[in-house]
Design a protein around this motif. Structure first.
Motif, PDB file in Angstrom:
ATOM      1  N   THR A 280       0.825  -1.205   0.000  1.00  0.00           N
ATOM      2  CA  THR A 280       0.000   0.000   0.000  1.00  0.00           C
ATOM      3  C   THR A 280       0.859   1.255   0.000  1.00  0.00           C
ATOM      4  O   THR A 280       0.571   2.226  -0.725  1.00  0.00           O
ATOM      5  N   LEU A 281       1.917   1.260   0.808  1.00  0.00           N
ATOM      6  CA  LEU A 281       2.828   2.406   0.829  1.00  0.00           C
ATOM      7  C   LEU A 281       3.468   2.602  -0.545  1.00  0.00           C
ATOM      8  O   LEU A 281       3.557   3.731  -1.044  1.00  0.00           O
ATOM      9  N   GLY A 282       3.908   1.513  -1.175  1.00  0.00           N
ATOM     10  CA  GLY A 282       4.506   1.623  -2.501  1.00  0.00           C
ATOM     11  C   GLY A 282       3.544   2.215  -3.511  1.00  0.00           C
ATOM     12  O   GLY A 282       3.913   3.092  -4.297  1.00  0.00           O
ATOM     13  N   SER A 283       2.296   1.762  -3.479  1.00  0.00           N
ATOM     14  CA  SER A 283       1.291   2.301  -4.390  1.00  0.00           C
ATOM     15  C   SER A 283       1.053   3.780  -4.136  1.00  0.00           C
ATOM     16  O   SER A 283       0.960   4.587  -5.065  1.00  0.00           O
ATOM     17  N   ALA A 284       0.941   4.154  -2.864  1.00  0.00           N
ATOM     18  CA  ALA A 284       0.675   5.553  -2.519  1.00  0.00           C
ATOM     19  C   ALA A 284       1.817   6.461  -2.974  1.00  0.00           C
ATOM     20  O   ALA A 284       1.580   7.544  -3.521  1.00  0.00           O
ATOM     21  N   VAL A 285       3.044   6.027  -2.768  1.00  0.00           N
ATOM     22  CA  VAL A 285       4.202   6.822  -3.188  1.00  0.00           C
ATOM     23  C   VAL A 285       4.258   6.918  -4.708  1.00  0.00           C
ATOM     24  O   VAL A 285       4.491   7.992  -5.275  1.00  0.00           O
ATOM     25  N   GLY A 286       4.028   5.797  -5.401  1.00  0.00           N
ATOM     26  CA  GLY A 286       4.048   5.811  -6.862  1.00  0.00           C
ATOM     27  C   GLY A 286       3.007   6.746  -7.439  1.00  0.00           C
ATOM     28  O   GLY A 286       3.290   7.532  -8.361  1.00  0.00           O
ATOM     29  N   VAL A 287       1.803   6.713  -6.899  1.00  0.00           N
ATOM     30  CA  VAL A 287       0.722   7.585  -7.383  1.00  0.00           C
ATOM     31  C   VAL A 287       1.053   9.044  -7.086  1.00  0.00           C
ATOM     32  O   VAL A 287       0.838   9.927  -7.936  1.00  0.00           O
ATOM     33  N   ALA A 288       1.582   9.322  -5.907  1.00  0.00           N
ATOM     34  CA  ALA A 288       1.896  10.702  -5.528  1.00  0.00           C
ATOM     35  C   ALA A 288       2.961  11.311  -6.433  1.00  0.00           C
ATOM     36  O   ALA A 288       2.860  12.475  -6.822  1.00  0.00           O
ATOM     37  N   VAL A 289       3.973  10.535  -6.789  1.00  0.00           N
ATOM     38  CA  VAL A 289       5.071  11.065  -7.598  1.00  0.00           C
ATOM     39  C   VAL A 289       4.680  11.159  -9.068  1.00  0.00           C
ATOM     40  O   VAL A 289       5.006  12.140  -9.752  1.00  0.00           O
ATOM     41  N   MET A 290       3.970  10.171  -9.585  1.00  0.00           N
ATOM     42  CA  MET A 290       3.617  10.175 -11.002  1.00  0.00           C
ATOM     43  C   MET A 290       2.449  11.114 -11.299  1.00  0.00           C
ATOM     44  O   MET A 290       2.348  11.676 -12.387  1.00  0.00           O
ATOM     45  N   GLY A 291       1.547  11.297 -10.334  1.00  0.00           N
ATOM     46  CA  GLY A 291       0.427  12.206 -10.534  1.00  0.00           C
ATOM     47  C   GLY A 291      -0.387  11.844 -11.763  1.00  0.00           C
ATOM     48  O   GLY A 291      -0.747  10.688 -11.978  1.00  0.00           O
ATOM     49  N   ARG A 292      -0.659  12.870 -12.591  1.00  0.00           N
ATOM     50  CA  ARG A 292      -1.450  12.642 -13.812  1.00  0.00           C
ATOM     51  C   ARG A 292      -0.582  12.390 -15.043  1.00  0.00           C
ATOM     52  O   ARG A 292      -1.096  12.350 -16.161  1.00  0.00           O
ATOM     53  N   ARG A 293       0.702  12.221 -14.827  1.00  0.00           N
ATOM     54  CA  ARG A 293       1.601  12.016 -15.975  1.00  0.00           C
ATOM     55  C   ARG A 293       1.374  10.668 -16.638  1.00  0.00           C
ATOM     56  O   ARG A 293       1.735  10.465 -17.790  1.00  0.00           O
ATOM     57  N   THR A 294       0.822   9.731 -15.904  1.00  0.00           N
ATOM     58  CA  THR A 294       0.482   8.417 -16.440  1.00  0.00           C
ATOM     59  C   THR A 294      -0.813   7.964 -15.785  1.00  0.00           C
ATOM     60  O   THR A 294      -1.329   8.644 -14.884  1.00  0.00           O
ATOM     61  N   ALA A 295      -1.353   6.856 -16.241  1.00  0.00           N
ATOM     62  CA  ALA A 295      -2.580   6.327 -15.635  1.00  0.00           C
ATOM     63  C   ALA A 295      -2.329   5.972 -14.170  1.00  0.00           C
ATOM     64  O   ALA A 295      -1.282   5.413 -13.831  1.00  0.00           O
ATOM     65  N   VAL A 296      -3.296   6.296 -13.333  1.00  0.00           N
ATOM     66  CA  VAL A 296      -3.127   6.047 -11.901  1.00  0.00           C
ATOM     67  C   VAL A 296      -2.884   4.570 -11.635  1.00  0.00           C
ATOM     68  O   VAL A 296      -2.070   4.196 -10.787  1.00  0.00           O
ATOM     69  N   TRP A 297      -3.567   3.714 -12.374  1.00  0.00           N
ATOM     70  CA  TRP A 297      -3.415   2.283 -12.129  1.00  0.00           C
ATOM     71  C   TRP A 297      -1.994   1.803 -12.402  1.00  0.00           C
ATOM     72  O   TRP A 297      -1.494   0.892 -11.717  1.00  0.00           O
ATOM     73  N   LYS A 298      -1.333   2.420 -13.382  1.00  0.00           N
ATOM     74  CA  LYS A 298       0.055   2.038 -13.668  1.00  0.00           C
ATOM     75  C   LYS A 298       0.962   2.406 -12.496  1.00  0.00           C
ATOM     76  O   LYS A 298       1.796   1.603 -12.067  1.00  0.00           O
ATOM     77  N   ALA A 299       0.807   3.630 -12.014  1.00  0.00           N
ATOM     78  CA  ALA A 299       1.633   4.076 -10.890  1.00  0.00           C
ATOM     79  C   ALA A 299       1.364   3.231  -9.649  1.00  0.00           C
ATOM     80  O   ALA A 299       2.298   2.855  -8.917  1.00  0.00           O
ATOM     81  N   ALA A 300       0.083   2.899  -9.415  1.00  0.00           N
ATOM     82  CA  ALA A 300      -0.262   2.093  -8.247  1.00  0.00           C
ATOM     83  C   ALA A 300       0.278   0.674  -8.380  1.00  0.00           C
ATOM     84  O   ALA A 300       0.786   0.091  -7.404  1.00  0.00           O
ATOM     85  N   LEU A 301       0.168   0.111  -9.595  1.00  0.00           N
ATOM     86  CA  LEU A 301       0.630  -1.260  -9.818  1.00  0.00           C
ATOM     87  C   LEU A 301       2.132  -1.377  -9.614  1.00  0.00           C
ATOM     88  O   LEU A 301       2.615  -2.244  -8.869  1.00  0.00           O
ATOM     89  N   TRP A 302       2.891  -0.504 -10.261  1.00  0.00           N
ATOM     90  CA  TRP A 302       4.348  -0.601 -10.160  1.00  0.00           C
ATOM     91  C   TRP A 302       4.840  -0.168  -8.783  1.00  0.00           C
ATOM     92  O   TRP A 302       5.876  -0.649  -8.307  1.00  0.00           O
ATOM     93  N   GLY A 303       4.087   0.722  -8.146  1.00  0.00           N
ATOM     94  CA  GLY A 303       4.416   1.048  -6.765  1.00  0.00           C
ATOM     95  C   GLY A 303       4.248  -0.156  -5.857  1.00  0.00           C
ATOM     96  O   GLY A 303       5.071  -0.410  -4.976  1.00  0.00           O
ATOM     97  N   ALA A 304       3.179  -0.918  -6.082  1.00  0.00           N
ATOM     98  CA  ALA A 304       2.943  -2.121  -5.286  1.00  0.00           C
ATOM     99  C   ALA A 304       4.033  -3.161  -5.529  1.00  0.00           C
ATOM    100  O   ALA A 304       4.516  -3.806  -4.585  1.00  0.00           O
ATOM    101  N   ILE A 305       4.422  -3.327  -6.795  1.00  0.00           N
ATOM    102  CA  ILE A 305       5.485  -4.290  -7.118  1.00  0.00           C
ATOM    103  C   ILE A 305       6.798  -3.865  -6.467  1.00  0.00           C
ATOM    104  O   ILE A 305       7.490  -4.672  -5.823  1.00  0.00           O
ATOM    105  N   GLY A 306       7.160  -2.590  -6.631  1.00  0.00           N
ATOM    106  CA  GLY A 306       8.385  -2.109  -6.016  1.00  0.00           C
ATOM    107  C   GLY A 306       8.337  -2.164  -4.510  1.00  0.00           C
ATOM    108  O   GLY A 306       9.352  -2.423  -3.849  1.00  0.00           O
TER     109      GLY A 306
END
Length: 346
Positions: free
Chosen positions: A8-34
C-alpha cells in the motif's frame, strides 16, 4: 512492516510522484510491485533458522543496492508502457518506492541492514509494531480514492493518506521517547540498575508499550499505557541464563544473536538442548524467535543446525488482555493469566 502495508505504501508513493503524468493504475501497480520486492528475500534459505532470520532485511533492504536497482526498473517500466519520455519521473517514483520500504521497516524493532554492504548493523527504532492499522488504513483509503475518483480529488486523498501516515510515525516516535522517560524514572525509583532498556509498542497500537530492562544476569518485563492513571510500572523478573552465556560464549550462533538483538536475548537449557531467545519480539512466556541450538554433543560435532522453536500467545487470552491493559486497567501480565477453562472432550 507487513506485506499489505508495504504494498500500500509503494502504491501511494508511486501515485503521488507520477500524478497525472500516467494512468493512476500504472503508478499504483508498479508502486505495489516495487514496494514488495525487497521482502522477496524471505524466500531465500540461508541454511539454518538463525541465518534466515539475521540475513532477512539485508542486501535487499540496502539503500545503496535499491538506489542502483531503481534506474534499471524505471528503464523497464518506461519502455514496457512506451513512456520513454517519462523515464526520469519513473526513476524518481520507483527510487522513492524502493527506499521507503526499508526506511519504514527501520521503524520496527526487527532490525534492517540499511547500509549493506558497508556494514551489517541492524538499524531499529522500534516505535511501531509490524502490523498497525492506524498507519496502514489512511494509505489504503488514499490509494483506493486515487483509483476510483477521476478528478484531482483522488490524488489529493492519496496525498492526505501519506501525510497522515507519516504524522502517525512521528507520533509513535514521540510517544516512545515519553514512555522511555517514564520507564527510566520507574527503574530509578525502584533502585534497579538496568544495563539496557527496550521500549516498543504492544501489538497493533501505540498506546500500550512493552518494556524490557536487562542486566548481565536478569531481565525485567513491564507494560505502560498512555492511559494509565499513574506512572507506576510493575516489573516481572526473569533469568537471562548468564551461566550458560559464559559457558557457551564461543558459540557463533549465540554471538550472532547477541549482535542482531543488540543484547536483548536470553539463553536457557531444556532436556540437554541449548535455546536462545530474542526478547524483543513477543511477551512472556511466548516469543516469536526462539531457537533450538541442539544438544551439547551434536553442536560439538556440527551435527545440528539451529531450528525455530518459537511460540505465539493464545489469542483467546491475549487479545482481551491487550484490550484491557491498553485502556489502563491493571491486569496481571500475560504470563500470570490462567488458561481458560475448557469443557472435557466427550
Amino acid at each position: 512492516m507487513d506485506s499489505i502495508t508495504q504494498i500500500t505504501l509503494g502504491s501511494a508513493v508511486g501515485v503521488a510522484v507520477m500524478g497525472r503524468r500516467t494512468a493512476v493504475w500504472k503508478a499504483a501497480l508498479w508502486g505495489a510491485i516495487g514496494g514488495t520486492l525487497p521482502d522477496l528475500d524471505a524466500f531465500i534459505d540461508h541454511g539454518d533458522a538463525i541465518l534466515n532470520m539475521t540475513r532477512h532485511r539485508a542486501e535487499s533492504h540496502s539503500l545503496l543496492v535499491l538506489t542502483l536497482l531503481a534506474p534499471a526498473m524505471a528503464w523497464l517500466v518506461s519502455r514496457l508502457h512506451r513512456e520513454q519520455a517519462l523515464f526520469k519521473r519513473w526513476w524518481l517514483a520507483l527510487w522513492l518506492v524502493l527506499i521507503t520500504h526499508p526506511l519504514l521497516d527501520t521503524m520496527t524493532v526487527y532490525g534492517t541492514q540499511l547500509l549493506q554492504p558497508l556494514t551489517d548493523h541492524p538499524f531499529a527504532i522500534g516505535s511501531v509494531f509490524i502490523i498497525d492499522p492506524a498507519y496502514t488504513l489512511p494509505l489504503l483509503f488514499g490509494v483506493i480514492a486515487a483509483l476510483c475518483l477521476k478528478s484531482g480529488r483522488g490524488l489529493a486523498w492519496n496525498a492526505a493518506g501519506l501525510v497522515i501516515s507519516t504524522l502517525y510515525l512521528a507520533w509513535s516516535f514521540g510517544a516512545q521517547q515519553y514512555v522511555t522517560h517514564v520507564a527510566r524514572a520507574s527503574l530509578q525509583d525502584q533502585g534497579i540498575d538496568a544495563q539496557g532498556l527496550l521500549v516498543t509498542p504492544a501489538p497493533f497500537n501505540t498506546v500500550l508499550w512493552r518494556l524490557v530492562a536487562t542486566t548481565p544476569t536478569l531481565y525485567r518485563e513491564g507494560y505502560y499505557s498512555l492511559l494509565d492513571a499513574d506512572n507506576h510500572i510493575e516489573w516481572t523478573l526473569h533469568d537471562r541464563g548468564a551461566a550458560l552465556m559464559s559457558q557457551h560464549g564461543h558459540d557463533p550462533y549465540l554471538a550472532r544473536m547477541a549482535a542482531f538483538t543488540h543484547g536483548f536475548y536470553s539463553v536457557s537449557s531444556e532436556r540437554d538442548h541449548l535455546f536462545v531467545t530474542d526478547l524483543r519480539m513477543g511477551q512472556e512466556p511466548n516469543y516469536t524467535f526462539r531457537f533450538d541450538l541442539g544438544a551439547d554433543v551434536s553442536r560439538v560435532h556440527g551435527g545440528h543446525k539451529p531450528s525455530l522453536a518459537g511460540s505465539r500467545p493464545d489469542l483467546e487470552r491475549a487479545l482481551p488482555w491487550l484490550w484491557r491493559r491498553l485502556w489502563g486497567e491493571r491486569v496481571p501480565p500475560m504470563s500470570f493469566v490462567p488458561e481458560p477453562a475448557r469443557s472435557p472432550v466427550p
